[in-house]
Design a protein around this motif. Structure first.
Motif, PDB file in Angstrom:
ATOM      1  N   LEU A 227       0.833  -1.205   0.000  1.00 57.56           N
ATOM      2  CA  LEU A 227       0.000   0.000   0.000  1.00 57.56           C
ATOM      3  C   LEU A 227       0.866   1.252   0.000  1.00 57.56           C
ATOM      4  CD1 LEU A 227      -2.749   1.379   0.218  1.00 57.56           C
ATOM      5  CD2 LEU A 227      -2.609   1.113   2.701  1.00 57.56           C
ATOM      6  N   ILE A 228       1.904   1.261   0.837  1.00 59.37           N
ATOM      7  CA  ILE A 228       2.805   2.413   0.877  1.00 59.37           C
ATOM      8  C   ILE A 228       3.502   2.599  -0.471  1.00 59.37           C
ATOM      9  CG2 ILE A 228       4.926   3.302   1.918  1.00 59.37           C
ATOM     10  CD1 ILE A 228       4.061   1.988   4.527  1.00 59.37           C
ATOM     11  N   ALA A 229       4.005   1.510  -1.047  1.00 56.59           N
ATOM     12  CA  ALA A 229       4.687   1.601  -2.339  1.00 56.59           C
ATOM     13  C   ALA A 229       3.730   2.072  -3.431  1.00 56.59           C
ATOM     14  CB  ALA A 229       5.281   0.241  -2.703  1.00 56.59           C
ATOM     15  N   THR A 230       2.478   1.630  -3.378  1.00 60.29           N
ATOM     16  CA  THR A 230       1.495   2.064  -4.370  1.00 60.29           C
ATOM     17  C   THR A 230       1.215   3.556  -4.258  1.00 60.29           C
ATOM     18  OG1 THR A 230       0.459  -0.127  -4.348  1.00 60.29           O
ATOM     19  CG2 THR A 230      -0.844   1.699  -5.230  1.00 60.29           C
ATOM     20  N   ILE A 231       1.048   4.041  -3.040  1.00 61.17           N
ATOM     21  CA  ILE A 231       0.780   5.473  -2.846  1.00 61.17           C
ATOM     22  C   ILE A 231       1.967   6.304  -3.322  1.00 61.17           C
ATOM     23  CG2 ILE A 231       0.401   7.250  -1.105  1.00 61.17           C
ATOM     24  CD1 ILE A 231      -1.186   5.200   0.483  1.00 61.17           C
ATOM     25  N   VAL A 281      -2.600  25.507 -12.479  1.00 61.93           N
ATOM     26  CA  VAL A 281      -2.468  24.133 -12.958  1.00 61.93           C
ATOM     27  C   VAL A 281      -1.771  23.266 -11.915  1.00 61.93           C
ATOM     28  CG1 VAL A 281      -1.336  22.683 -14.695  1.00 61.93           C
ATOM     29  CG2 VAL A 281      -2.518  24.767 -15.394  1.00 61.93           C
ATOM     30  N   ALA A 282      -0.732  23.808 -11.298  1.00 63.27           N
ATOM     31  CA  ALA A 282      -0.011  23.043 -10.279  1.00 63.27           C
ATOM     32  C   ALA A 282      -0.910  22.733  -9.082  1.00 63.27           C
ATOM     33  CB  ALA A 282       1.227  23.819  -9.834  1.00 63.27           C
ATOM     34  N   ILE A 283      -1.710  23.696  -8.650  1.00 66.28           N
ATOM     35  CA  ILE A 283      -2.587  23.476  -7.498  1.00 66.28           C
ATOM     36  C   ILE A 283      -3.666  22.466  -7.834  1.00 66.28           C
ATOM     37  CG2 ILE A 283      -4.310  24.575  -6.024  1.00 66.28           C
ATOM     38  CD1 ILE A 283      -2.579  27.097  -6.152  1.00 66.28           C
ATOM     39  N   VAL A 284      -4.277  22.585  -9.001  1.00 66.02           N
ATOM     40  CA  VAL A 284      -5.317  21.631  -9.402  1.00 66.02           C
ATOM     41  C   VAL A 284      -4.748  20.223  -9.463  1.00 66.02           C
ATOM     42  CG1 VAL A 284      -6.833  20.941 -11.290  1.00 66.02           C
ATOM     43  CG2 VAL A 284      -6.696  23.341 -10.634  1.00 66.02           C
ATOM     44  N   MET A 285      -3.556  20.074 -10.030  1.00 62.99           N
ATOM     45  CA  MET A 285      -2.947  18.757 -10.124  1.00 62.99           C
ATOM     46  C   MET A 285      -2.576  18.229  -8.746  1.00 62.99           C
ATOM     47  SD  MET A 285      -2.477  16.624 -12.441  1.00 62.99           S
ATOM     48  CE  MET A 285      -2.098  14.925 -12.031  1.00 62.99           C
ATOM     49  N   GLY A 286      -2.131  19.100  -7.865  1.00 66.57           N
ATOM     50  CA  GLY A 286      -1.808  18.676  -6.509  1.00 66.57           C
ATOM     51  C   GLY A 286      -3.029  18.181  -5.750  1.00 66.57           C
ATOM     52  N   VAL A 287      -4.152  18.863  -5.924  1.00 60.17           N
ATOM     53  CA  VAL A 287      -5.383  18.441  -5.254  1.00 60.17           C
ATOM     54  C   VAL A 287      -5.860  17.104  -5.808  1.00 60.17           C
ATOM     55  CG1 VAL A 287      -7.819  19.006  -4.901  1.00 60.17           C
ATOM     56  CG2 VAL A 287      -6.081  20.791  -4.677  1.00 60.17           C
ATOM     57  N   ILE A 288      -5.804  16.929  -7.123  1.00 62.73           N
ATOM     58  CA  ILE A 288      -6.216  15.655  -7.727  1.00 62.73           C
ATOM     59  C   ILE A 288      -5.341  14.522  -7.229  1.00 62.73           C
ATOM     60  CG2 ILE A 288      -6.362  14.386  -9.908  1.00 62.73           C
ATOM     61  CD1 ILE A 288      -7.159  16.976 -11.267  1.00 62.73           C
ATOM     62  N   THR A 289      -4.042  14.741  -7.192  1.00 62.90           N
ATOM     63  CA  THR A 289      -3.114  13.716  -6.694  1.00 62.90           C
ATOM     64  C   THR A 289      -3.411  13.359  -5.252  1.00 62.90           C
ATOM     65  OG1 THR A 289      -1.395  14.557  -8.190  1.00 62.90           O
ATOM     66  CG2 THR A 289      -0.685  13.142  -6.380  1.00 62.90           C
ATOM     67  N   MET A 290      -3.655  14.368  -4.426  1.00 63.04           N
ATOM     68  CA  MET A 290      -3.939  14.131  -3.016  1.00 63.04           C
ATOM     69  C   MET A 290      -5.219  13.317  -2.848  1.00 63.04           C
ATOM     70  SD  MET A 290      -4.481  16.949   0.018  1.00 63.04           S
ATOM     71  CE  MET A 290      -5.930  17.615  -0.831  1.00 63.04           C
ATOM     72  N   VAL A 291      -6.251  13.647  -3.611  1.00 61.87           N
ATOM     73  CA  VAL A 291      -7.529  12.931  -3.494  1.00 61.87           C
ATOM     74  C   VAL A 291      -7.377  11.474  -3.918  1.00 61.87           C
ATOM     75  CG1 VAL A 291      -9.869  12.785  -4.411  1.00 61.87           C
ATOM     76  CG2 VAL A 291      -8.935  15.005  -3.744  1.00 61.87           C
ATOM     77  N   ALA A 293      -4.606   9.623  -4.056  1.00 65.44           N
ATOM     78  CA  ALA A 293      -3.766   8.895  -3.098  1.00 65.44           C
ATOM     79  C   ALA A 293      -4.539   8.595  -1.819  1.00 65.44           C
ATOM     80  CB  ALA A 293      -2.512   9.711  -2.789  1.00 65.44           C
ATOM     81  N   TYR A 294      -5.373   9.531  -1.397  1.00 61.87           N
ATOM     82  CA  TYR A 294      -6.149   9.312  -0.169  1.00 61.87           C
ATOM     83  C   TYR A 294      -7.197   8.225  -0.364  1.00 61.87           C
ATOM     84  CZ  TYR A 294      -8.953  10.383   3.966  1.00 61.87           C
ATOM     85  OH  TYR A 294      -9.639  10.300   5.150  1.00 61.87           O
ATOM     86  N   ARG A 299      -9.064   2.643   0.712  1.00 60.17           N
ATOM     87  CA  ARG A 299      -9.447   1.323   0.221  1.00 60.17           C
ATOM     88  C   ARG A 299      -8.464   0.263   0.689  1.00 60.17           C
ATOM     89  NH1 ARG A 299     -13.238   0.798  -3.677  1.00 60.17           N
ATOM     90  NH2 ARG A 299     -12.224  -1.125  -4.388  1.00 60.17           N
ATOM     91  N   GLY A 300      -7.180   0.588   0.702  1.00 60.33           N
ATOM     92  CA  GLY A 300      -6.197  -0.364   1.181  1.00 60.33           C
ATOM     93  C   GLY A 300      -6.347  -0.674   2.655  1.00 60.33           C
TER      94      GLY A 300
END
Length: 305
Positions: A227-231, A281-291, A293-294, A299-300
């Protein structure tokens, strides 16, 4: 008779006041919090500030509120870049983690000859900087000056161009896999080393073979590490930047300025001088990545419960 101290009488050791105890803790974490605020929180806050403005040749800098975010969410180039890294994530990450899992299981089995040398050999590419790795593989990918070109001349064949538009994403995936298999292997191998040896002994006494031991003991023990490696791999995939940026000079027709979201933000800022939209663009991508990954983490954790 021995005199006993009365309740409330001062003892030989002076007790610290609650206020002093609380400030003692802050003295320990204070330097870290200062650095954390300076190098992490302050850039994020400044990026959010920039994203709320727009700079134009006529009119200067004006406050636009959420207009930049609306523009980003409807930007076809941004979503093209996002779809590309999403495809990269879906294909490359499972392959990389599967290879790391095989290597970790092979080293932990105790039946691999030269396990120490094999372990350090697999991990060694992770010590190579991403820029150097991209340059090295870019040279090997070259059809006119590199390994592919030499093989074409030696064998008299015409091998597919790894830097073509059809293969460039797979070529980058090969570089990233080569770099990070060893890193993920180390995470998984470390998790295997803390498994209680008595479990293996009990399984062998019950007549379990190696495949049964892997399936019933080792894989469940690796659930948290996987799970850690996947995130980490999800975050790394969405941050893909070094490899496309280095290979673009070798494959200008295959790698566009919006090849990945990070490279798109970089191109907007340093080539297009659109600092406000680049921050958006950087902020939008950061929020998408955070969501994402969370969600994967939740689920894990539910499956592991």
């Amino acid at each position: 008779m021995v005199a006993t101290p009365q309740a409330g009488a001062p003892s030989g050791r002076r007790a610290a006041s609650p206020g002093r105890r609380s400030w003692t803790g802050w003295r320990f974490v204070g330097p870290f919090m200062a650095v954390f605020a300076l190098v992490f929180l302050a850039p994020i806050a400044y990026s959010v500030y920039l994203s709320l403005f727009r700079t134009q040749l006529i009119g200067g800098t004006t406050f636009v509120g959420a207009d930049n975010y609306v523009k980003a969410l409807g930007d076809p180039q941004f979503w093209s870049a996002f779809g590309r890294v999403a495809l990269f994530l879906v294909v490359q990450v499972p392959i990389m983690l599967f290879l790391a899992l095989l290597v970790a299981l092979a080293i932990d089995s105790g039946r691999l000859y030269g396990a120490s040398f094999f372990r350090i050999s697999v991990f060694l590419p992770y010590a190579v900087p991403a820029v150097v790795a991209a340059l090295m593989w870019g040279f090997m990918y070259g059809t006119r000056f590199g390994l592919i070109g030499n093989l074409n001349d030696l064998l008299g064949v015409s091998l597919p161009d790894p830097l073509s538009s059809d293969l460039i994403l797979a070529s980058i995936g090969n570089i990233v896999t080569w770099e990070f298999v060893g890193y993920n292997m180390l995470i998984l191998y470390s998790a295997l080393r803390v498994v209680n040896p008595s479990l293996y002994e009990a399984a062998e006494m019950d007549g379990a073979g190696q495949l049964r031991i892997v399936w019933a003991i080792k894989l469940p023990a690796l659930r948290g590490a996987l799970l850690i490696a996947t995130i980490f791999s999800i975050i790394g995939s969405f941050q893909l930047f070094n490899e496309p940026a280095i290979l673009r000079d070798l494959a200008p027709n295959a790698i566009t300025t919006y090849f990945t979201p990070n490279y798109y933000a970089y191109s907007l800022s340093f080539r297009g001088q659109q600092f406000n939209y680049s921050a958006t663009v950087a902020i939008v991508m950061g929020v998408i990545t955070m969501v994402i990954a969370y969600v994967v983490q939740l689920r894990g954790m539910r499956k592991g419960a």
